[in-house]
Design a protein around this motif. Structure first.
Motif, PDB file in Angstrom:
ATOM      1  N   TYR A  78       0.840  -1.199   0.000  1.00 35.90           N
ATOM      2  CA  TYR A  78       0.000   0.000   0.000  1.00 35.90           C
ATOM      3  C   TYR A  78       0.877   1.253   0.000  1.00 35.90           C
ATOM      4  O   TYR A  78       1.490   1.614   1.019  1.00 35.90           O
ATOM      5  CB  TYR A  78      -0.940  -0.016   1.208  1.00 35.90           C
ATOM      6  N   PRO A  80       0.550   4.660  -0.082  1.00 34.24           N
ATOM      7  CA  PRO A  80       0.497   5.843   0.801  1.00 34.24           C
ATOM      8  C   PRO A  80       0.968   5.585   2.232  1.00 34.24           C
ATOM      9  O   PRO A  80       0.996   6.519   3.034  1.00 34.24           O
ATOM     10  CB  PRO A  80      -0.989   6.228   0.782  1.00 34.24           C
ATOM     11  N   LEU A  81       1.338   4.356   2.567  1.00 33.11           N
ATOM     12  CA  LEU A  81       1.874   4.126   3.910  1.00 33.11           C
ATOM     13  C   LEU A  81       3.296   3.579   3.857  1.00 33.11           C
ATOM     14  O   LEU A  81       3.842   3.165   4.876  1.00 33.11           O
ATOM     15  CB  LEU A  81       0.976   3.143   4.675  1.00 33.11           C
ATOM     16  N   LYS A  82       3.897   3.575   2.684  1.00 37.15           N
ATOM     17  CA  LYS A  82       5.205   2.951   2.521  1.00 37.15           C
ATOM     18  C   LYS A  82       6.237   3.603   3.445  1.00 37.15           C
ATOM     19  O   LYS A  82       6.410   4.818   3.445  1.00 37.15           O
ATOM     20  CB  LYS A  82       5.657   3.082   1.076  1.00 37.15           C
ATOM     21  N   VAL A  84       6.104   4.023   6.557  1.00 30.77           N
ATOM     22  CA  VAL A  84       5.564   4.676   7.755  1.00 30.77           C
ATOM     23  C   VAL A  84       5.731   3.750   8.954  1.00 30.77           C
ATOM     24  O   VAL A  84       5.542   2.536   8.857  1.00 30.77           O
ATOM     25  CB  VAL A  84       4.075   5.025   7.531  1.00 30.77           C
ATOM     26  N   LEU A 167      -8.386   5.517  13.827  1.00 31.52           N
ATOM     27  CA  LEU A 167      -9.785   5.520  14.277  1.00 31.52           C
ATOM     28  C   LEU A 167      -9.939   4.717  15.566  1.00 31.52           C
ATOM     29  O   LEU A 167     -10.552   5.170  16.532  1.00 31.52           O
ATOM     30  CB  LEU A 167     -10.672   4.935  13.174  1.00 31.52           C
ATOM     31  N   TRP A 285      -6.673   1.189   6.030  1.00 29.53           N
ATOM     32  CA  TRP A 285      -5.530   1.815   5.379  1.00 29.53           C
ATOM     33  C   TRP A 285      -5.705   3.330   5.243  1.00 29.53           C
ATOM     34  O   TRP A 285      -4.737   4.052   5.130  1.00 29.53           O
ATOM     35  CB  TRP A 285      -5.294   1.173   4.008  1.00 29.53           C
ATOM     36  N   ASN A 286      -6.943   3.789   5.234  1.00 27.66           N
ATOM     37  CA  ASN A 286      -7.183   5.233   5.153  1.00 27.66           C
ATOM     38  C   ASN A 286      -6.746   5.955   6.411  1.00 27.66           C
ATOM     39  O   ASN A 286      -6.386   7.125   6.366  1.00 27.66           O
ATOM     40  CB  ASN A 286      -8.680   5.514   4.983  1.00 27.66           C
ATOM     41  N   TYR A 287      -6.858   5.275   7.537  1.00 33.87           N
ATOM     42  CA  TYR A 287      -6.722   5.995   8.802  1.00 33.87           C
ATOM     43  C   TYR A 287      -5.275   6.190   9.236  1.00 33.87           C
ATOM     44  O   TYR A 287      -4.990   7.076  10.023  1.00 33.87           O
ATOM     45  CB  TYR A 287      -7.512   5.283   9.904  1.00 33.87           C
ATOM     46  N   GLY A 288      -4.396   5.350   8.747  1.00 34.75           N
ATOM     47  CA  GLY A 288      -2.999   5.475   9.161  1.00 34.75           C
ATOM     48  C   GLY A 288      -2.798   4.896  10.545  1.00 34.75           C
ATOM     49  O   GLY A 288      -3.752   4.568  11.241  1.00 34.75           O
ATOM     50  N   PRO A 289      -1.527   4.765  10.958  1.00 33.25           N
ATOM     51  CA  PRO A 289      -1.246   4.167  12.260  1.00 33.25           C
ATOM     52  C   PRO A 289      -1.707   5.083  13.387  1.00 33.25           C
ATOM     53  O   PRO A 289      -1.804   6.296  13.209  1.00 33.25           O
ATOM     54  CB  PRO A 289       0.269   4.020  12.265  1.00 33.25           C
ATOM     55  N   PRO A 294      -3.072  13.205  16.271  1.00 32.96           N
ATOM     56  CA  PRO A 294      -4.140  13.565  15.317  1.00 32.96           C
ATOM     57  C   PRO A 294      -5.491  12.933  15.657  1.00 32.96           C
ATOM     58  O   PRO A 294      -5.543  11.844  16.226  1.00 32.96           O
ATOM     59  CB  PRO A 294      -3.641  12.998  13.989  1.00 32.96           C
ATOM     60  N   VAL A 295      -6.543  13.639  15.315  1.00 38.00           N
ATOM     61  CA  VAL A 295      -7.908  13.095  15.365  1.00 38.00           C
ATOM     62  C   VAL A 295      -8.556  13.494  14.052  1.00 38.00           C
ATOM     63  O   VAL A 295      -8.477  14.646  13.653  1.00 38.00           O
ATOM     64  CB  VAL A 295      -8.727  13.697  16.525  1.00 38.00           C
ATOM     65  N   SER A 296      -9.182  12.562  13.389  1.00 42.92           N
ATOM     66  CA  SER A 296      -9.810  12.891  12.117  1.00 42.92           C
ATOM     67  C   SER A 296     -11.197  13.480  12.333  1.00 42.92           C
ATOM     68  O   SER A 296     -11.882  13.127  13.287  1.00 42.92           O
ATOM     69  CB  SER A 296      -9.930  11.625  11.274  1.00 42.92           C
TER      70      SER A 296
END
Lengths: 547, 261
Positions: A78, A80-82, A84, A167, A285-289, A294-296
């Motif tokens: 994935y 966008p998380l490479k 991370v 999340l 995968w959208n939310y990230g580790p 952060p809070v979405s």
């Protein structure tokens, strides 16, 4: 039991088993168990089937999920998380989603099944409540059901928190706040759960033990007892001709009910497979580790926790005070109090109702919700109260979608938190009483057929038809609790509690539409007797409008 | 050194020291700001002149004849070309109606006119310029690094994948999936409406490019799990399971318990 030696292979195998297990008696007994057929009686089955699906899919997931919080750098596919930095738990969830064949499908099925499980449990509980199926002898099973709701919430929440994405971490932070808000011991409880300051490095493995072992074991045990009680008590049934408190009219387990149930299981399985194949759920995968900073926007729990989250969103911020310099904060802690209140009220209801009505008899015939207007009205008030808190959890999304001010949404929900249940109570009660009057009208005067007839002298009349005896019986054979005034005890005194009970009884049953009596029915039909209403026929007679 | 030591208690020493300090910070600031105003396109005097005409006709009612601002609109001296390009380019300006915040609509002006107005506003005072193309190329950015920046700086209002979210009193952070690279950059640079400014000291142009790369990646990648349900999280999922899942289940129960008549 047959003693003749078996000759066929199947017969020999059957005899071998029977002589060692002796299950034929049990199968015979259970196979003859009768279950009445009605769509609303199948909602509990949905809960059972989704639970089985949860166990199957959950077992699959345990083969690849790593419940550990050791840090690593993501090297999976994935983009966008490479690279991370993330925990093993999150990385393995991503691996299940992107690298394990069928993993994403099973993960989505597990999650969708969890949402459907809780939804089925909820409407099953509502069905039980609104039909009065919690009354003696089923009070204990009602309590087990409430425990199942709480366990389901626990199972869901521990699962929601496992992937260790942003999340789920935000959700855990609220749990941490709830625990820390408990007066006096809060901090210790939180440190105990998290193994130190939030988030620590222990929580995922602890939640894992809870999620895959302890909570499911409790659920299985409680479901087992729940179902056992259904067999012991026999299933309830709707009022109808031939349905009594001493029989059950329906289909036997073998073959009809079992075949239907088996087919139903696969339909639910298929439905969930379709949903999981076509609709994303919790795209981790959208939310990230997880990272505590952060809070979405739009961070919400799964729907069944939503009402508690919603309560937190509408409670004003001034419910915090100090005692000798120690802060006592109800800002967050009160969500637990609200939950205790709702669950407590649900648990107490059967006993309160029995106390108020002085009705301690066994009930196997269900109430149609309209025939107990006060209970139905209280139920709807609770539903609305829950729904207001539930909706408040999505107040931010509603504000965006309906171009409202977020602040106004909060004020609206605060108002509805108090006014909603009251309005719902009054409206529901009036609707129930109205429906009861309509039932009386239909029984005594027939229903409008829509056929206009012209009499020889030119008058127009609408033909009214009467129901068959079976239908009239189903409409009129209900118990209608009455106001029971305060009664003196053996010493001739009226206790304080008895006075209170009488007051509540009056509030409950003062407004009442009595069921049609036989005399009323005979009198009504006598009026129209000339026109050949045949009260004894099963075909349904006809009578012109008589007044 | 002896000279300095002897004079350090001179009454004027404090003044001199203050002057030196101010000059240094001012100078450093000028260096940094000129850095960020490095213009992508050079405006001609004619652009400025045409821009002023457009400004007076379309903007001056609220922003003042000399862009000094009125009680209906802020002054625009020093907001830079980027702010004009963003506000007019996304159709937010000229404002269609007053409300909690300006709404996106079809831009009212051509690219050329927008550029002329930008030229005029840029001529009023130094401010952030329209970004250079090299910082708008998402393919050169690192979406993973951008994702980290996005979650820390942007997700609070815009949601983790830029689906948008609510702010106070009817204001909201818009959905980012359809916003162009240039406008994303300009929004970060100028902080339109309720948005904070992420200047080049907060987020370097390269970091802004990473953020853009992340937004592009998450809004354009195909959804692995099926329909996204708006990428709104558990609320959309809960609605779906009640209004579709449970409704289908009840349909099945009714079908199964129906009697043939």
């Amino acid at each position: 039991m047959s003693t003749a030696p078996a000759t066929t292979a199947v017969g020999k195998a059957a005899q071998f088993t029977e002589s060692r297990v002796g299950a034929s008696k049990m199968v015979k007994e259970f196979g003859r168990k009768i279950f009445p057929s009605h769509w609303s009686f199948m909602l509990g089955e949905v809960a059972l089937y989704t639970f089985i699906i949860l166990i199957l899919t959950g077992t699959f997931l345990t083969f690849w999920f790593k419940p550990a919080m050791g840090e690593l750098h993501y090297e999976g596919p994935y983009i966008p998380l490479k690279g991370v930095e993330m925990s093993e738990a999150y990385a393995s969830t991503l691996a299940i989603s992107f690298e394990i064949r069928g993993g994403l499908f099973i993960r989505q099925m597990h999650h969708w099944a969890a949402l459907l499980f809780m939804a089925a449990v909820s409407i099953h509980a509502l069905r039980i409540f609104f039909t009065g199926a919690f009354r003696r002898p089923r009070e204990i099973n009602w309590l087990i059901g409430i425990a199942l709701i709480a366990l389901g919430m626990g199972a869901g929440f521990t699962g929601y928190s496992l992937p260790d994405d942003l999340l789920s971490g935000n959700g855990l932070r609220i749990i941490d706040g709830l625990l820390k808000g408990i007066p006096l011991v809060g901090t210790y409880v939180s440190f105990f759960l998290f193994g130190g300051e939030f988030p620590g490095i222990d929580i995922v493995s602890r939640l894992y033990s809870l999620h895959i072992m302890i909570v499911p074991a409790l659920l299985i045990a409680a479901i087992g007892v729940h179902l056992m009680f259904v067999v012991i008590h026999k299933h309830t049934q709707w009022p109808g001709a031939g349905h009594t408190e001493k029989n059950v009219v329906g289909e036997p387990v073998l073959p009809t009910f079992a075949a239907k149930g088996g087919g139903f299981f696969f339909m639910i399985f298929g439905l969930l497979a379709l949903i999981s194949g076509f609709f994303t759920i919790n795209p981790v995968w959208n939310y990230g580790p997880y990272d505590p900073s952060p809070v979405s926007a739009g961070t919400q729990p799964d729907w069944y926790i939503g009402w508690m989250d919603g309560f937190l969103r509408i409670i004003p911020g001034w419910t915090e005070f100090y005692i000798f310099g120690w802060p006592i904060s109800f800002n967050i802690f009160s969500a637990l109090l609200i939950a205790a209140l709702l669950f407590g009220a649900m648990a107490a209801w059967p006993f309160v109702e029995a106390w108020v009505t002085k009705d301690h008899r066994e009930h196997h015939i269900l109430d149609r919700p309209r025939n107990n207007p006060t209970r139905t009205a209280f139920g709807m008030a609770a539903v609305v109260w829950y729904a207001v808190m539930w909706a408040a959890a999505s107040g931010d999304l509603m504000a965006v979608f309906f171009h409202m001010s977020l602040n106004d949404m909060i004020y609206i929900f605060r108002f509805l938190f108090f006014a909603g249940p009251i309005i719902a109570y009054i409206v529901t009660k009036r609707i129930c009483l109205g429906l009861q009057r309509k039932d009386r009208e239909i029984i005594l005067h027939g229903y409008e057929s829509g056929e206009i007839i012209r009499l020889p002298h030119g008058e127009y009349q609408e033909r009214h038809k009467v129901h068959t005896d079976h239908e009239v019986w189903a409409l009129s054979s209900f118990e209608s609790p009455e106001y029971v005034p305060a009664e003196p005890d053996p010493d001739g005194k009226i206790s304080k509690w008895e006075r209170r009970r009488a007051a509540i009884s009056k509030f409950f049953y003062e407004d009442r539409v009595a069921p049609v009596t036989k005399d009323e029915l005979d009198a009504a039909h006598h009026d129209h007797g000339d026109h050949g209403v045949d009260a004894g026929s099963h075909s349904g007679g006809e009578l012109p409008r008589g007044h | 050194m002896k000279l300095l030591a002897a004079r350090r208690r001179h009454p004027m020493a404090l003044v001199v020291l203050l002057l030196v300090g101010l000059l240094m910070t001012g100078g450093a600031y000028a260096v940094f700001t000129t850095n960020s105003t490095a213009s992508a396109e050079e405006y001609t005097a004619q652009d400025v002149e045409e821009g002023e005409k457009l400004f007076v006709t379309n903007c001056a009612t609220c922003h003042g004849m000399n862009a000094e601002g009125t009680e209906n609109g802020p002054g625009l001296v020093g907001v830079g070309a980027a702010a004009v390009d963003f506000q007019v380019g996304t159709g937010r300006m000229p404002l269609q109606m007053s409300g909690p915040q300006a709404q996106v609509k079809t831009p009212q002006f051509s690219e050329e006119q927008i550029s002329q107005m930008s030229a005029y506003v840029a001529s009023l005072g130094p401010g952030p310029a329209v970004p250079e193309d090299e910082y708008l190329d998402a393919s050169q950015g690192d979406p993973a690094a951008g994702g980290g920046l996005f979650r820390t700086n942007c997700a609070m209002c815009h949601n983790v994948v830029g689906s948008g979210g609510a702010l106070t009193r009817g204001k909201y952070a818009p959905n980012l999936s359809e916003v162009s690279e240039k406008h994303l950059y300009e929004a970060m640079q100028t902080g339109p409406q309720n948005m904070p400014i992420f200047n080049d000291a907060n987020l370097t142009p390269e970091q802004k490019r990473d953020v853009i790369a992340y937004v592009r990646e998450v809004s354009e990648q195909p959804s692995a799990g099926g329909a996204k349900l708006g990428s709104l999280g558990p609320v959309a999922e809960g609605l779906f399971i009640w209004f579709f899942g449970l409704a289908a289940v009840i349909g099945i129960t009714v079908w199964l318990s129906a009697r043939s008549k």
